[in-house]
Design an enzyme around this catalytic site. Structure first.
Site, PDB file in Angstrom:
ATOM      1  N   LYS B  71       0.861  -1.182   0.000  1.00 43.84           N
ATOM      2  CA  LYS B  71       0.000   0.000   0.000  1.00 43.84           C
ATOM      3  C   LYS B  71       0.902   1.238   0.000  1.00 43.84           C
ATOM      4  CE  LYS B  71      -3.968   1.787   2.683  1.00 43.84           C
ATOM      5  NZ  LYS B  71      -4.814   1.547   3.866  1.00 43.84           N
ATOM      6  N   SER B 158      -9.766   1.201   2.743  1.00 38.52           N
ATOM      7  CA  SER B 158      -8.895   1.990   1.898  1.00 38.52           C
ATOM      8  C   SER B 158      -7.809   1.214   1.163  1.00 38.52           C
ATOM      9  CB  SER B 158      -8.228   3.064   2.751  1.00 38.52           C
ATOM     10  OG  SER B 158      -7.363   2.469   3.710  1.00 38.52           O
ATOM     11  N   SER B 182      -9.844  -1.188   6.868  1.00 34.80           N
ATOM     12  CA  SER B 182      -9.214  -0.940   5.567  1.00 34.80           C
ATOM     13  C   SER B 182      -8.449  -2.109   4.966  1.00 34.80           C
ATOM     14  CB  SER B 182      -8.269   0.262   5.662  1.00 34.80           C
ATOM     15  OG  SER B 182      -9.009   1.455   5.633  1.00 34.80           O
TER      16      SER B 182
END
Lengths: 479, 504
Positions: B71, B158, B182
């Site tokens: 990420k 996310s 997330s």
């Protein structure tokens, strides 16, 4: 003002940089004066993703300070974030302590005009310092030096217990002495390792409620603190006398002009949005650690002063002067240890040495005279090898040589003349040359003696033993 | 099986210190990304020139030669880290996050960096600045990550990119971060395994902070086994993170095959709409009206699977669940407002020039942050403001304690808690972007674990009528990741949901 209708209420906030090897939340070197941004890393630069880790030594120093200020050391403490924007604050928040400081509720003993007084300490907490903006030589902008970012600070907040600028001065002096004895800070105002803000308000004498206070910043010396407070007391008094009100604000001291000017009002004050620092868990301060630190606490200025009086039989006043700075007190004790009479050493150091240092703009830190040399000087004076007056001159010489006083005295032929025959011969010459003074003396004008003694001393370049000169001269005049 | 379909276990068995194999796997993934990422858009930073060209360039270790996608909120030394925000464009960290160092020490390498909601604010990946409508340079055609199972749908967020790249087989595995769901929600929506470890299990050093008391990094993998392998490498105390735990790391693979016989699985009534089992008391509907029917069905089936495997199903209650979203949006935004204050145009990233400092701050932050980031900064600033602190932040902290106590009580009765991961399968792109509250409710089942700090894992448990993946969440006691892996692996072994792959 100390007289008149109004009484001042003064509280001080003192920031002290701790002299730990590394910074408070990272392992960068904690040092003043290096090339800009030499001592930085992702943590003290506040780079995204970096996290603080508390330096254990900082906590130890903070506990020491708390104990020395007679505070209660907290069982649990935590850190909080103080949020505001400024380019010298790379995270846009300062890690500080809001409602759980490392220590609180203490006091400092001071003496003002010979009277003892206790100044309360509200709290002493740990926080990180910010960086520095550099404006010089830069067009259209500023540079930031983050070397200072993350320097450990202790903020010591006093109770509003002071009533006069002199008390603020004495409080700061006492506080500085304590911190120096603890060896936790250099307490150098010029380098910014000790900084002070003053809260000042006035109220009608007898009133219990506080007046509206102004916070004064940019105070660069203890003297400036006292001057600024006096200025502020006068300004607020004038203001009220003229029917105006005092507004709560932050004011800046201008040392050159000797005035304070408004910086920001209460309305413009920041809302710091304090909240617990989630990157640092609350700390339990075990009583074991506190007792361990307590056991290793050095002797503090007050204790040392009392010991000097008790052990060396010197006056409280001299003891106070000698113990104000740890290094000076050490110097005194080493001088005594080198064989000097304690009382004489106290006189010579507290008065003559400090006086001569002041003339030469020297501090105990920059002094090159050794306790051994000082002791030697006092010894040869006490033995009558030189007079006290010559001693003062020899002391003057000692600032620029590492020779012992006895060597200086020999080399310069300054040894005191204690040979009665030799002194008598000089006296005879003086009597012969100043018949008028001799007649005056014999006619009852006893102060003519001083003149004649002076003449003898002059002829011997001050080397004649003053006691002998007096004795022989008097005998001859009255014969 | 094509090489790009390999998970960690297969990749390890394939590479075995063989440089040809190492390169073949890398090539297969590069080609695969070249083909599918045009549709999926999982990667924001991918360059084959950055990849190692020989196994010799890597340390030996349990992940020797295994590529990992990350990420884009984890700092990578010399590799741009943007948090999918305009304000961090061009920010190249001078250091590696601790998880990256651990991966490298274990022999792994960074394959690519993944799209995400801006600063991890969102549940759909749509707040990413790589989404055309949010891009400062108005790259209107650009698209944020899409769901590999149906590219008209969001991948969740996310960590949407981290989930989608694994689901699309353009990664062997990836890391994401989870502040309120997330990792788990996009794992559920993309049909992969995602774990949020116990708070403090994995170092946060180098993870760009959102909610510091909630954030955890965790693995996305194709199987539970792989998830255990990857956590094993990244878990452990880090002296650089004061909130990382000293608790020893279990050997996760040692217990993964132990089965679930006599394992007590708690079913919290507050997480369901209807009663879960026939023999449950009749008196009430369970009341969670936002729960999708397909999701509920799949969870009921999963419960049956566990019953058949010998687990004991226990009814439990987590009475303060209903406050979790509110508490989360106070604490999370409060911390975020402070954490994001450093993006001010002074040191790095975007600076919009202006006549004075104040204006520079205003313009930089105005142009640099997207709508959702601004919304959260405003909310967080408000709840910390003098006069409001006690009513919001302080109150929320108290309720947070109650939510923790709910779990402490529940875990007296059970070993793991089973719930849906997300109330619905993936929703359509654009469907909720302008409706923040409905978006926030996507995390309704996942937020509590962050508030309590307990570990939680999402594992695929089937599909909706229209073919979108559905995930089941297992929550455990503090540091009970081994139990979660054990329970999830047993379920996975008894089902075939995880073997299905999207057609791309």
């Amino acid at each position: 003002m100390s007289t008149g209708k109004y009484e001042a209420v003064i509280g001080l906030e003192v920031h002290v940089q701790l002299n730990t090897q590394s910074k408070i939340f990272c392992s960068c070197r904690n040092r003043f004066g290096d090339r800009p941004n030499a001592n930085t890393c992702p943590v003290c630069l506040g780079l995204p993703g970096s996290l603080p880790v508390l330096n254990r030594k900082v906590l130890e120093s903070a506990i020491k300070v708390g104990l020395a200020l007679n505070c209660h050391v907290a069982e649990r403490m935590k850190f909080d974030r103080k949020n505001y924007f400024y380019p010298d604050l790379p995270k846009a928040y300062q890690i500080s302590q809001f409602d759980m400081p490392v220590s609180a509720k203490g006091y400092v003993d001071i003496m003002v005009n010979g009277e003892p007084k206790k100044i309360g300490i509200t709290r002493a907490h740990v926080e990180e310092d910010a960086g520095k903006l550099l404006h010089e030589g830069i067009k259209d902008g500023s540079n930031v030096d983050y070397n200072r970012t993350g320097t450990p600070l202790i903020e010591i907040v006093s109770e509003p217990d002071m009533r006069m600028p002199e008390e603020a001065y004495e409080y700061l002096t006492a506080l500085k002495a304590i911190l120096q004895y603890l060896e936790v800070s250099d307490c150098n105002m010029e380098e910014g390792s000790l900084r002070c803000d003053a809260n000042v308000s006035i109220r009608p004498r007898g009133q219990k409620e506080f007046g509206v206070k102004a916070e004064i910043k940019n105070l660069n010396s203890f003297k400036a603190v006292a001057r600024a407070i006096q200025y502020e007391i006068d300004r607020q008094t004038d203001s009220i006398e003229e029917g105006d009100t005092v507004v709560q604000e932050t004011r800046l001291w201008n040392d050159a002009k000797g005035v304070t000017t408004s910086m920001r009002s209460k309305e413009e004050a920041h809302d710091y949005r304090y909240f617990p620092e989630p990157d640092l868990v609350p700390f339990v301060i075990s009583r074991e650690i506190v007792s361990k630190i307590k056991a290793t606490m050095p002797e503090l200025p007050r204790e040392r002063q009392q010991r000097f009086v008790d052990t060396y039989g010197i006056t409280v006043l001299d003891a106070a002067v000698l113990t104000q700075e740890k290094r000076l007190a050490d110097f005194y004790e080493e001088t005594v240890a080198c064989g000097s009479d304690p009382k004489a050493a106290s006189n010579w150091i507290a008065n003559e040495l400090l006086g001569q240092m002041k003339q030469r703009d020297l501090t105990i830190a920059t002094l090159t005279i050794t306790p051994k040399a000082m002791a030697n000087l006092i010894q040869i004076i006490n033995k009558g090898l030189i007079s006290g007056k010559i001693g003062k001159d020899v002391l003057g010489e000692m600032f620029s040589t590492d020779k012992l006083p006895e060597e200086i005295v020999k080399a310069k032929g300054l040894l005191q003349i204690s040979d009665e025959g030799a002194i008598a011969r000089v006296i005879d010459e003086v009597i012969a040359a100043h018949q008028k003074s001799v007649d005056d003396y014999r006619a009852g004008k006893k102060n003519a003696l001083g003149f004649l003694v002076g003449q003898v001393m002059q002829k011997t370049k001050g080397k004649a033993n003053p006691a002998l000169v007096n004795k022989i001269l008097t005998t001859k005049l009255e014969a | 099986m094509e090489l790009f379909k390999y998970g960690i276990k297969q990749a390890r068995e394939f590479i075995q210190a063989n440089n040809e194999h190492f390169l073949a796997l890398q090539r297969a993934l590069v080609e695969r990304a070249g083909t599918v990422d045009k549709k999926v858009n999982a990667y924001v930073s991918f360059s084959s020139s950055k990849l190692p060209t020989s196994l010799n360039q890597l340390s030996g270790g349990p992940l020797h030669g295994v590529p990992v996608s990350l990420k884009d909120n984890m700092c990578t030394d010399g590799w741009e880290t943007t948090c999918a925000s305009n304000i961090l464009q061009g920010f190249i960290p001078p250091y590696d996050a601790t998880v990256i160092s651990k991966l490298k020490d274990a022999g792994a390498y960074i394959f690519a960096k993944c799209d995400m909601d801006e600063f991890a604010f969102g549940s759909s990946c749509e707040t990413s600045c790589y989404n055309g409508r949010n891009n400062r340079k108005k790259k209107a055609n650009a698209s944020a990550t899409r769901n590999p199972w149906n590219v008209d749908y969001i991948p969740g967020g996310s960590s949407g990119g981290s989930a989608a790249c694994v689901a699309a087989d353009e990664a062997v595995c990836s890391l994401g971060s989870d502040t309120g769901g997330s990792i788990r929600q996009p794992a559920a929506l993309c049909g992969v395994v995602g774990l949020k470890p116990t708070y403090g299990r994995v170092s946060r050093y180098g993870l760009v902070a959102f909610g510091s008391s909630l954030d955890q990094i965790g693995p996305f993998t194709k199987t539970v086994y792989d998830n255990a392998l990857l956590l094993q490498v990244i878990a452990g105390h880090d002296p650089k993170d004061s909130t990382s735990a000293h608790e020893p790391v279990d050997d996760y693979l040692a217990t993964i095959n132990k089965g679930v016989k006599d394992l007590r699985i708690g079913i919290p009534k507050e997480y369901f709409r209807f009663k879960i089992r026939e023999d449950m008391p009749e008196k009430e509907l369970m009341g969670n009206e936002g729960l999708d029917y397909d999701v509920e069905l799949r969870i009921r089936e999963a419960i049956k699977v566990y019953q058949n495997l010998g687990a004991k199903i226990v009814d439990i209650s987590l009475p303060h669940t209903k406050y979790a979203v509110a508490v989360y949006y106070i604490i999370g935004t409060a911390e975020a407002s402070s954490n994001l204050a450093r993006f001010d145009g002074v040191q790095y990233g975007l600076r919009v020039y202006a006549d004075n400092l104040r204006e520079m701050y205003f313009k930089t932050r105005d142009e640099g942050f997207g709508d959702e980031a601004k919304r959260r900064i405003l909310l967080g600033t408000f709840v910390l403001s003098s006069g409001y602190y006690d009513a919001y932040y302080k109150k929320a902290q108290k309720v947070r304690t109650l939510i923790k106590q709910d779990f402490d009580n529940a875990f007296q009765q059970c070993d793991v808690i089973l719930t849906p991961t997300s109330p619905t399968p993936a929703f359509k792109i654009g469907e909720k972007l302008d409706d923040p509250i409905s978006m926030y409710l996507s995390d309704i089942f996942t937020i509590s674990a962050n508030l309590a700090g307990i570990p939680a894992l999402s594992v695929p448990c089937g599909f909706s009528k229209n073919g979108l993946p559905i995930g089941m969440q297992l929550m455990g006691k503090y540091f009970s990741e081994a139990t979660l892996f054990q329970a999830a692996h047993t379920f996975e072994s008894a089902t075939d949901h995880h073997t299905k792959r999207p057609a791309l």
